[in-house]
Design an enzyme around this catalytic site. Structure first.
Site, PDB file in Angstrom:
ATOM      1  N   HIS A 180       0.825  -1.206   0.000  1.00 25.37           N
ATOM      2  CA  HIS A 180       0.000   0.000   0.000  1.00 25.37           C
ATOM      3  C   HIS A 180       0.862   1.261   0.000  1.00 25.37           C
ATOM      4  O   HIS A 180       0.413   2.318  -0.457  1.00 25.37           O
ATOM      5  CB  HIS A 180      -0.939  -0.011   1.212  1.00 25.37           C
ATOM      6  N   ARG A 212       1.268   2.388  -3.434  1.00 24.24           N
ATOM      7  CA  ARG A 212       0.054   3.081  -3.885  1.00 24.24           C
ATOM      8  C   ARG A 212       0.063   4.528  -3.387  1.00 24.24           C
ATOM      9  O   ARG A 212      -0.250   5.461  -4.129  1.00 24.24           O
ATOM     10  CB  ARG A 212      -1.173   2.327  -3.373  1.00 24.24           C
TER      11      ARG A 212
END
Length: 308
Positions: free
Chosen positions: A254, A257
């Site tokens: 993540h 991201r």
């Protein structure tokens, strides 16, 4: 889905309808599998606590039981955001029981969620990204696969669950875009760079046939069993790659991201475009990335403020 209303004198069956609730979330609410799994885990944890700590709960559950549960969670150093999610799961389940007539009243109706504050996402620096994306040595088939996955993750900002479940036909190397089926089965198209396309092409030609002996499989990224990789396994891989690259901080998928969004906005991309590429329903979710580019703000302040 309907249950006959029970007599208020009959002790409620709080735990017996959990699977029906999860089925309701899947079929009628159409929530993602991972979301439904999280609901189930939260509720099982809650009822396990009650069965161990409060044996008398077999008759009625009230707000006091929930307060004791969250006191226990705090003692276990469980964070405010996790507790807020657990409370949302508990409230949704009891609302379901009340709506279906399983309990006469919803004791959780007016419980307030704890304030979680703003948790700013952590991003990598450009130098750390360059280090992490350095070509693997030696270029073994699995190393080329992991390298391609990492590049595509940073190039598109997709979620790790979307990455590991990508089908082959979702990736167009000629037009350099990928079709992603995200949360709520919403489809979005995200472009990626020609350099990322070359790395994926290299994986497809040199590594993928060796990993799975050239046999057919619909998945883009394969394990040596010919199946899609699990999210947990990719978490392990990215941690190993960061360690081997000499990056000391803990890195999660993540974080790539977050880095994708942060670096796009830092480079001048508009918020709406980043929202569409991330697959955020609400633009306020994307706006949090505007709070973390502090270096650029400091540089602008020092450059233009008269007393800088």
């Amino acid at each position: 889905m309907y249950f006959p209303r029970i007599s208020p004198l009959q002790p409620p069956d709080y735990t017996g309808h959990l699977q029906l609730f999860l089925q309701y979330l899947t079929v009628q609410r159409r929530l993602a599998h991972l979301t439904v799994t999280a609901y189930g885990a939260d509720l099982e944890f809650f009822f396990r606590f009650l069965s161990q700590e409060i044996p008398s709960v077999q008759e009625h559950i009230g707000k006091e039981h929930v307060r004791r549960f969250f006191l226990y969670c705090q003692q276990q150093r469980i964070g405010a955001r996790s507790n807020a999610r657990r409370l949302a799961s508990i409230k949704a389940y009891f609302q379901f029981l009340h709506t279906q007539g399983i309990i006469a009243a919803n004791p959780m109706a007016d419980l307030q969620a704890p304030k979680t504050g703003i948790s700013l996402p952590k991003a990598l620096t450009l130098a750390e990204v360059e280090t992490l994306l350095h070509p693997p040595t030696p270029p073994s088939p699995l190393a080329l696969r992991n390298h391609a996955m990492l590049h595509l993750l940073y190039a598109t900002g997709m979620r790790v669950s979307e990455l590991v479940n990508l089908p082959m036909n979702s990736c167009n190397l000629h037009s350099c875009h990928i079709r992603i089926l995200g949360k709520g089965n919403k489809e979005r198209i995200v472009p990626f760079s020609s350099s990322a396309a070359l790395i994926i092409k290299d994986y497809l030609e040199k590594a993928r046939p060796m990993i799975w002996s050239g046999r057919p499989s619909p998945m883009l990224f394969l394990t040596n069993r010919g199946a899609a990789m699990t999210r947990h396994r990719f978490w392990q891989i990215i941690g190993e790659m960061a360690f081997n690259a000499g990056i000391s901080k803990t890195i999660s998928p993540h974080m790539l991201r977050h880095s994708f969004a942060t670096h796009l906005l830092s480079g001048g991309a508009d918020l709406r475009s980043v929202q569409m590429m991330l697959g955020h329903t609400d633009i306020s979710t994307t706006q949090i990335y505007t709070h973390i580019d502090t270096d650029r703000l400091k540089a602008a302040h020092q450059r233009f403020h008269p007393r800088g």
